[in-house]
Motif scaffolding. Structure first.
Motif, PDB file in Angstrom:
ATOM      1  N   LYS A  60       0.824  -1.210   0.000  1.00  0.00           N
ATOM      2  CA  LYS A  60       0.000   0.000   0.000  1.00  0.00           C
ATOM      3  C   LYS A  60       0.856   1.257   0.000  1.00  0.00           C
ATOM      4  O   LYS A  60       0.496   2.261  -0.594  1.00  0.00           O
ATOM      5  N   GLU A  61       1.994   1.176   0.662  1.00  0.00           N
ATOM      6  CA  GLU A  61       2.853   2.344   0.787  1.00  0.00           C
ATOM      7  C   GLU A  61       3.731   2.503  -0.445  1.00  0.00           C
ATOM      8  O   GLU A  61       4.378   1.559  -0.883  1.00  0.00           O
ATOM      9  N   LYS A  62       3.750   3.713  -0.972  1.00  0.00           N
ATOM     10  CA  LYS A  62       4.505   4.005  -2.187  1.00  0.00           C
ATOM     11  C   LYS A  62       6.003   3.722  -2.005  1.00  0.00           C
ATOM     12  O   LYS A  62       6.656   3.209  -2.909  1.00  0.00           O
ATOM     13  N   PHE A  63       6.551   4.035  -0.833  1.00  0.00           N
ATOM     14  CA  PHE A  63       7.993   3.865  -0.623  1.00  0.00           C
ATOM     15  C   PHE A  63       8.396   2.391  -0.650  1.00  0.00           C
ATOM     16  O   PHE A  63       9.472   2.056  -1.123  1.00  0.00           O
ATOM     17  N   TYR A  64       7.526   1.496  -0.171  1.00  0.00           N
ATOM     18  CA  TYR A  64       7.826   0.061  -0.272  1.00  0.00           C
ATOM     19  C   TYR A  64       7.816  -0.371  -1.735  1.00  0.00           C
ATOM     20  O   TYR A  64       8.675  -1.114  -2.188  1.00  0.00           O
TER      21      TYR A  64
END
Length: 151
Positions: free
Chosen positions: A13-17
């Motif tokens: 869900k997280e863009k950085f991951y």
């Protein structure tokens, strides 16, 4: 070229991951054919067993299966590289890696795995574990090829 399939419960869900996974996937393309498969997380009481069936369907046929679990074996980057290299030398050019949801992996999947691997005795979010595993795969292939990434 080795075929590697990373099978994960849940979507990032997280863009950085996602950006970190994309970067390591790009780097890994020089060493293997990487496929990342995301199966839906199950939140029902029988969720782990239902997830296990979806994992089994996604595992590459005749592949060496590595399940990530906290009670697994701790390996150095060099040892992981040797194990992956040994698979290639034995003519087994398929590798399936399993990362469960926040509830872990079903016991039957762990029993089916050729290797139970632990990243650490500490607990990490399963989405971060995906990034960490991709980085370690890149490091393992770099070590095997004599690259300079691993110091």
């Amino acid at each position: 070229m080795m075929r590697v399939k990373l099978i994960c419960a849940g979507k990032l869900k997280e863009k950085f991951y996602q950006e970190a996974c994309d970067e390591y996937a790009k780097r890994l393309s020089a060493f293997c054919r990487l496929e990342i498969c995301q199966i839906p997380e199950e939140n029902r009481p029988d969720g782990l067993a239902r997830e296990a069936e979806k994992f089994r369907q996604a595992i590459l046929p005749d592949s060496y299966v590595i399940a990530l679990c906290v009670e697994g074996k701790l390996l150095s980057s060099e040892e992981l590289s040797r194990r992956i290299g040994a698979r290639k030398n034995l003519g087994n050019s398929r590798l399936s890696l399993l990362i469960g949801s926040s509830n872990g992996l079903d016991e039957s999947l762990k029993a089916q795995a050729h290797l139970r691997l632990s990243m650490s005795p500490m607990t990490f979010p399963h989405h971060l574990a995906r990034v960490m595993l991709l980085e370690q795969l890149y490091r393992a292939f770099s070590i095997e090829s004599g690259g300079k990434y691993h110091k």
